[in-house]
Design an enzyme around this catalytic site. Structure first.
Site, PDB file in Angstrom:
ATOM      1  N   ASP A   1      15.803  59.315  25.630  1.00 43.69           N
ATOM      2  CA  ASP A   1      16.136  59.670  24.242  1.00 43.69           C
ATOM      3  C   ASP A   1      16.837  61.088  23.817  1.00 43.69           C
ATOM      4  O   ASP A   1      16.784  61.874  24.822  1.00 43.69           O
ATOM      5  CB  ASP A   1      14.978  59.717  23.329  1.00 43.69           C
ATOM      6  CG  ASP A   1      15.468  59.505  21.787  1.00 43.69           C
ATOM      7  OD1 ASP A   1      16.618  59.251  21.519  1.00 43.69           O
ATOM      8  OD2 ASP A   1      14.536  59.579  20.680  1.00 43.69           O
TER       9      ASP A   1
ATOM     10  N   ASN B   1      18.774  48.277  18.902  1.00 39.48           N
ATOM     11  CA  ASN B   1      19.999  49.044  19.109  1.00 39.48           C
ATOM     12  C   ASN B   1      21.267  48.344  18.780  1.00 39.48           C
ATOM     13  O   ASN B   1      22.282  49.076  18.904  1.00 39.48           O
ATOM     14  CB  ASN B   1      20.019  49.651  20.611  1.00 39.48           C
ATOM     15  CG  ASN B   1      18.978  50.586  20.895  1.00 39.48           C
ATOM     16  OD1 ASN B   1      18.683  51.051  22.117  1.00 39.48           O
ATOM     17  ND2 ASN B   1      18.724  51.641  20.014  1.00 39.48           N
TER      18      ASN B   1
HETATM   19  C1  FPP Z   1      19.006  56.948  22.916  1.00 33.27           C
HETATM   20  O1  FPP Z   1      19.390  58.181  22.638  1.00 33.27           O
HETATM   21  C2  FPP Z   1      19.652  56.374  23.882  1.00 33.27           C
HETATM   22  C3  FPP Z   1      20.089  55.019  24.199  1.00 33.27           C
HETATM   23  C4  FPP Z   1      19.887  54.197  22.919  1.00 33.27           C
HETATM   24  C5  FPP Z   1      20.877  54.598  25.065  1.00 33.27           C
HETATM   25  C6  FPP Z   1      20.628  54.895  26.703  1.00 33.27           C
HETATM   26  C7  FPP Z   1      21.848  54.431  27.539  1.00 33.27           C
HETATM   27  C8  FPP Z   1      22.056  55.262  28.766  1.00 33.27           C
HETATM   28  C9  FPP Z   1      21.588  56.523  29.113  1.00 33.27           C
HETATM   29  C10 FPP Z   1      23.216  54.768  29.437  1.00 33.27           C
HETATM   30  C11 FPP Z   1      23.181  53.579  30.219  1.00 33.27           C
HETATM   31  C12 FPP Z   1      22.043  53.454  31.079  1.00 33.27           C
HETATM   32  C13 FPP Z   1      21.920  53.237  32.372  1.00 33.27           C
HETATM   33  C14 FPP Z   1      20.481  52.839  32.941  1.00 33.27           C
HETATM   34  C15 FPP Z   1      23.151  53.330  33.360  1.00 33.27           C
HETATM   35  P1  FPP Z   1      19.874  58.207  21.222  1.00 33.27           P
HETATM   36  O2  FPP Z   1      21.227  57.715  20.975  1.00 33.27           O
HETATM   37  O3  FPP Z   1      19.165  57.377  20.153  1.00 33.27           O
HETATM   38  O4  FPP Z   1      19.838  59.778  20.948  1.00 33.27           O
HETATM   39  P2  FPP Z   1      19.822  60.570  19.511  1.00 33.27           P
HETATM   40  O5  FPP Z   1      18.167  60.137  18.910  1.00 33.27           O
HETATM   41  O6  FPP Z   1      19.638  61.806  19.900  1.00 33.27           O
HETATM   42  O7  FPP Z   1      20.714  59.875  18.493  1.00 33.27           O
END
Ligand code: FPP
Length: 257
Positions: free
Chosen positions: A33, A81
């Site tokens: 996150d 998501n």
């Molecule tokens: C949460 O941060 C993150 C996600 C919903 C996506 C995670 C995906 C990746 C790291 C990329 C692909 C993965 C792999 C395994 C190659 P957020 O977007 O909710 O952050 P925020 O809370 O700061 O908005």
């Protein structure tokens, strides 16, 4: 030779923090996150945060392998998501595709198994083909396993398991089969996406949020939690060492005295 050197180096890093290499968590799960906030702080689009987050995942997965963590599970895309913008969703899917393309070559060398937890049937045919290929290659190996939660939601996982159980077992239940009735925890676990994977010992959530967000609800009954303000793209090997140090300082009683 390089691997041996790396292992020695990490053993040294582990001992620097007084970590016990004999008491490492067998299974670490991570809610990756903070990608969006990391990007916003740099006036970058959210998608840049996910690209940086994917790099962090690569580093952390390699580190877990090098120090001997047996299972690493990451929350890459939840059932919730899909509410995000089309641009953000397609960037995450493209990053996953890229990662899987690259992994296919490395898996043979590193002997890393890969498994996907969640309903992958709705993903693009390209991604589904890559998933099938990596899972097929994985059948050849024992050892380190990386689980990627993709279109995963734990409540949905539990409902699906209950439904599958009912469908498969209804006739057996009528006969009151001793192994299946009453339904035991270990029997039910076999119907979850995580069948054959031990429950996580340590769950890490970066970015200052302190909730599970529909991640491994059943499996986390006795997991230890580590929360940090660090945003996922800034997470690194040192931070993982700190999480392991905290884990090793905990007294796990599983409800006992
Ligand atoms: C949460 O941060 C993150 C996600 C919903 C996506 C995670 C995906 C990746 C790291 C990329 C692909 C993965 C792999 C395994 C190659 P957020 O977007 O909710 O952050 P925020 O809370 O700061 O908005």
């Amino acid at each position: 030779m390089l691997n041996l050197f790396k292992k020695r180096k990490h053993k040294k890093e582990l001992s620097n923090l007084n970590l016990n290499p004999e008491y490492l968590p067998a299974h670490i799960a991570i809610i990756m996150d903070g990608n969006g906030r990391w990007a916003a702080r740099r006036a970058l689009p959210r998608t840049a945060g996910h690209a940086a987050g994917a790099e962090t995942f690569r580093r952390v997965a390699t580190y877990c392998k090098d120090i001997g963590i047996q299972y690493l599970t990451v929350y890459a895309f939840s059932t919730e998501n899909w509410k995000r913008s089309a641009d953000e969703i397609s960037t995450i899917m493209e990053l996953l595709e890229k990662y899987l393309y690259e992994s296919i070559e490395k898996m043979e060398r590193d002997r890393v198994k890969m498994k996907f937890l969640g309903d992958t049937s709705v993903l693009s045919p390209k991604l589904q083909a890559l998933i099938a290929e990596t899972e097929e290659i994985s059948k050849k190996f024992d050892g380190v396993q990386v689980n990627i939660c993709l279109n995963y939601g734990s409540r949905n996982e539990i409902l699906r398991a209950a439904e599958k159980y009912a469908q498969e077992r209804v006739s057996v239940l009528r006969c009151a089969d001793a192994d299946s009735y009453p339904l035991k925890e270990e029997n039910f676990s076999k119907y979850l996406y995580t069948a054959d994977i031990p429950d996580p010992d340590l769950i890490i959530r970066p970015s200052g949020e302190m909730r599970l967000s529909n991640f491994l609800l059943w499996q986390s009954a006795y997991s230890e939690f580590y929360f940090t303000e660090t945003l996922w793209p800034d997470f690194n090997e040192k931070e993982l060492d700190r999480a392991i140090a905290v884990y090793q300082s905990r007294d796990r009683r599983y409800g006992g005295a």
